[in-house]
Scaffold this motif. Sequence first.
Motif, PDB file in Angstrom:
ATOM      1  N   ALA A   1      30.852  40.371 -27.167  1.00  0.00           N
ATOM      2  CA  ALA A   1      32.041  40.635 -26.099  1.00  0.00           C
ATOM      3  C   ALA A   1      33.503  39.999 -26.237  1.00  0.00           C
ATOM      4  CB  ALA A   1      31.375  40.540 -24.715  1.00  0.00           C
ATOM      5  N   SER A   2      33.159  38.628 -26.872  1.00  0.00           N
ATOM      6  CA  SER A   2      34.378  37.939 -27.068  1.00  0.00           C
ATOM      7  C   SER A   2      34.418  37.186 -28.071  1.00  0.00           C
ATOM      8  CB  SER A   2      34.683  37.248 -25.714  1.00  0.00           C
ATOM      9  OG  SER A   2      33.658  36.311 -25.530  1.00  0.00           O
ATOM     10  N   SER A   3      35.473  36.182 -28.499  1.00  0.00           N
ATOM     11  CA  SER A   3      35.330  35.385 -29.512  1.00  0.00           C
ATOM     12  C   SER A   3      34.522  34.171 -29.092  1.00  0.00           C
ATOM     13  CB  SER A   3      36.680  34.861 -29.836  1.00  0.00           C
ATOM     14  OG  SER A   3      37.489  34.293 -28.843  1.00  0.00           O
TER      15      SER A   3
ATOM     16  N   LEU B   1      23.238  28.517 -21.397  1.00  0.00           N
ATOM     17  CA  LEU B   1      24.731  28.561 -20.850  1.00  0.00           C
ATOM     18  C   LEU B   1      24.495  29.225 -19.637  1.00  0.00           C
ATOM     19  CD1 LEU B   1      26.103  29.160 -24.243  1.00  0.00           C
ATOM     20  CD2 LEU B   1      26.155  26.925 -23.088  1.00  0.00           C
ATOM     21  N   VAL B   2      25.249  28.925 -18.579  1.00  0.00           N
ATOM     22  CA  VAL B   2      25.261  29.383 -17.222  1.00  0.00           C
ATOM     23  C   VAL B   2      25.809  30.642 -17.235  1.00  0.00           C
ATOM     24  CG1 VAL B   2      25.727  28.989 -14.933  1.00  0.00           C
ATOM     25  CG2 VAL B   2      25.115  27.073 -16.298  1.00  0.00           C
ATOM     26  N   TRP B   3      27.088  31.096 -17.972  1.00  0.00           N
ATOM     27  CA  TRP B   3      27.749  32.144 -18.052  1.00  0.00           C
ATOM     28  C   TRP B   3      27.178  33.195 -18.593  1.00  0.00           C
ATOM     29  CZ3 TRP B   3      29.379  34.073 -22.582  1.00  0.00           C
ATOM     30  CH2 TRP B   3      29.439  33.119 -23.960  1.00  0.00           C
ATOM     31  N   THR B   4      25.930  33.169 -19.242  1.00  0.00           N
ATOM     32  CA  THR B   4      25.296  34.454 -20.015  1.00  0.00           C
ATOM     33  C   THR B   4      24.478  35.035 -19.181  1.00  0.00           C
ATOM     34  OG1 THR B   4      23.610  32.992 -20.642  1.00  0.00           O
ATOM     35  CG2 THR B   4      25.508  33.186 -22.162  1.00  0.00           C
ATOM     36  N   GLN B   5      24.139  36.101 -19.321  1.00  0.00           N
ATOM     37  CA  GLN B   5      23.341  36.832 -18.580  1.00  0.00           C
ATOM     38  C   GLN B   5      21.848  36.622 -18.823  1.00  0.00           C
ATOM     39  OE1 GLN B   5      23.727  39.631 -16.244  1.00  0.00           O
ATOM     40  NE2 GLN B   5      25.727  39.045 -16.487  1.00  0.00           N
ATOM     41  N   THR B   6      21.421  36.082 -20.069  1.00  0.00           N
ATOM     42  CA  THR B   6      20.294  35.566 -20.405  1.00  0.00           C
ATOM     43  C   THR B   6      19.819  34.482 -19.250  1.00  0.00           C
ATOM     44  OG1 THR B   6      20.468  35.747 -22.428  1.00  0.00           O
ATOM     45  CG2 THR B   6      18.801  34.680 -22.330  1.00  0.00           C
ATOM     46  N   TRP B   7      20.714  33.522 -19.018  1.00  0.00           N
ATOM     47  CA  TRP B   7      20.470  32.443 -18.185  1.00  0.00           C
ATOM     48  C   TRP B   7      20.408  32.718 -16.709  1.00  0.00           C
ATOM     49  CZ3 TRP B   7      22.528  30.436 -13.732  1.00  0.00           C
ATOM     50  CH2 TRP B   7      22.121  29.423 -13.388  1.00  0.00           C
ATOM     51  N   ARG B   8      21.048  33.857 -16.434  1.00  0.00           N
ATOM     52  CA  ARG B   8      20.868  34.494 -15.175  1.00  0.00           C
ATOM     53  C   ARG B   8      19.491  35.128 -14.898  1.00  0.00           C
ATOM     54  NH1 ARG B   8      25.138  34.400 -11.825  1.00  0.00           N
ATOM     55  NH2 ARG B   8      24.570  36.017 -10.745  1.00  0.00           N
TER      56      ARG B   8
ATOM     57  N   MET C   1      32.532  61.745 -16.593  1.00  0.00           N
ATOM     58  CA  MET C   1      32.424  61.100 -17.856  1.00  0.00           C
ATOM     59  C   MET C   1      31.751  59.955 -18.137  1.00  0.00           C
ATOM     60  SD  MET C   1      35.511  61.099 -20.425  1.00  0.00           S
ATOM     61  CE  MET C   1      36.350  59.445 -20.699  1.00  0.00           C
ATOM     62  N   VAL C   2      30.691  60.128 -19.153  1.00  0.00           N
ATOM     63  CA  VAL C   2      30.111  58.709 -19.487  1.00  0.00           C
ATOM     64  C   VAL C   2      30.534  58.239 -20.609  1.00  0.00           C
ATOM     65  CG1 VAL C   2      27.860  57.969 -20.140  1.00  0.00           C
ATOM     66  CG2 VAL C   2      27.923  60.151 -18.687  1.00  0.00           C
ATOM     67  N   VAL C   3      30.700  56.862 -20.636  1.00  0.00           N
ATOM     68  CA  VAL C   3      31.528  56.047 -21.528  1.00  0.00           C
ATOM     69  C   VAL C   3      30.310  55.077 -22.478  1.00  0.00           C
ATOM     70  CG1 VAL C   3      33.036  54.008 -22.116  1.00  0.00           C
ATOM     71  CG2 VAL C   3      33.395  55.710 -20.423  1.00  0.00           C
ATOM     72  N   LYS C   4      29.978  55.376 -23.511  1.00  0.00           N
ATOM     73  CA  LYS C   4      29.350  54.832 -24.500  1.00  0.00           C
ATOM     74  C   LYS C   4      29.794  53.211 -24.433  1.00  0.00           C
ATOM     75  CE  LYS C   4      26.017  54.471 -27.780  1.00  0.00           C
ATOM     76  NZ  LYS C   4      25.431  53.195 -27.340  1.00  0.00           N
ATOM     77  N   THR C   5      28.844  52.407 -23.993  1.00  0.00           N
ATOM     78  CA  THR C   5      28.998  50.929 -24.001  1.00  0.00           C
ATOM     79  C   THR C   5      27.954  50.359 -24.945  1.00  0.00           C
ATOM     80  OG1 THR C   5      27.802  50.573 -22.120  1.00  0.00           O
ATOM     81  CG2 THR C   5      30.141  50.836 -21.946  1.00  0.00           C
ATOM     82  N   ASP C   6      28.035  49.154 -25.636  1.00  0.00           N
ATOM     83  CA  ASP C   6      27.266  48.202 -26.258  1.00  0.00           C
ATOM     84  C   ASP C   6      26.961  47.156 -25.496  1.00  0.00           C
ATOM     85  OD1 ASP C   6      27.179  50.106 -28.888  1.00  0.00           O
ATOM     86  OD2 ASP C   6      29.119  49.114 -29.369  1.00  0.00           O
TER      87      ASP C   6
ATOM     88  N   PHE D   1      25.207  38.255 -27.712  1.00  0.00           N
ATOM     89  CA  PHE D   1      24.794  36.791 -27.142  1.00  0.00           C
ATOM     90  C   PHE D   1      24.914  36.825 -25.910  1.00  0.00           C
ATOM     91  CE2 PHE D   1      26.137  32.513 -26.064  1.00  0.00           C
ATOM     92  CZ  PHE D   1      25.598  31.750 -26.644  1.00  0.00           C
ATOM     93  N   ALA D   2      25.882  37.144 -25.218  1.00  0.00           N
ATOM     94  CA  ALA D   2      25.918  37.321 -23.471  1.00  0.00           C
ATOM     95  C   ALA D   2      25.371  38.407 -22.877  1.00  0.00           C
ATOM     96  CB  ALA D   2      27.503  37.009 -22.960  1.00  0.00           C
ATOM     97  N   GLU D   3      24.983  39.253 -23.585  1.00  0.00           N
ATOM     98  CA  GLU D   3      24.419  40.477 -22.881  1.00  0.00           C
ATOM     99  C   GLU D   3      25.214  41.224 -21.801  1.00  0.00           C
ATOM    100  OE1 GLU D   3      20.521  39.774 -21.505  1.00  0.00           O
ATOM    101  OE2 GLU D   3      19.871  38.826 -23.414  1.00  0.00           O
ATOM    102  N   THR D   4      26.646  41.143 -22.057  1.00  0.00           N
ATOM    103  CA  THR D   4      27.601  41.851 -21.116  1.00  0.00           C
ATOM    104  C   THR D   4      27.980  43.004 -21.941  1.00  0.00           C
ATOM    105  OG1 THR D   4      29.331  40.495 -22.196  1.00  0.00           O
ATOM    106  CG2 THR D   4      28.460  39.499 -20.129  1.00  0.00           C
ATOM    107  N   LYS D   5      28.545  43.962 -20.995  1.00  0.00           N
ATOM    108  CA  LYS D   5      28.835  45.365 -21.510  1.00  0.00           C
ATOM    109  C   LYS D   5      30.231  45.157 -22.374  1.00  0.00           C
ATOM    110  CE  LYS D   5      27.025  48.369 -17.849  1.00  0.00           C
ATOM    111  NZ  LYS D   5      27.508  49.217 -16.783  1.00  0.00           N
TER     112      LYS D   5
END
Length: 148
Positions: free
Chosen positions: A34-36, A51-58, A1-6, A10-14
């Motif tokens: 993804a969060s507040s 910001l080190v915790w974002t996917q953009t920075w990584r 089953m495939v789950v539709k994720t956005d 901002f952080a580019e996380t699922k």
Amino acid sequence: MVVKTDVCAFAETKVYPGHGIRFIRKDGQVLVFASSKSRAMYNDRKKPGKLVWTQTWRRLNKKGKTTVSTKRRTRRAHKVVRAVGAMTADEILRRRATRPTATAKTQKIKDIRERRRQDRAARRAAKRNRGAARQSGGAARNIASRGR
């Protein structure tokens, strides 16, 4: 089953279904956070690349992805024998075949070196003979001068 994720704007996380915050801008574009924390940072106009915790920075700092580089094969140029000037290709190949072998070359080099050694030895012997003749002549002169 495939789950539709956005993807978080901002952080580019699922962002899985039932999670995250939807925000609709004045221009009508829908942003999903993804969060507040992500929403607050976006509202504060923070840059996600700093910001080190974002996917953009990584992604900007080349973290996480380990790609194995495959070694590319280099094609070697095939040597083609062509006619050069008045010589035909067959004549060039024939001359290459009649070249002296490596052992013949080394033997020639050894012969030349041996001849040079013999010449050096002969020159040294001649020099020694001349030196001995001079010394004996000089010694006789000295003796004669003392006797006076």
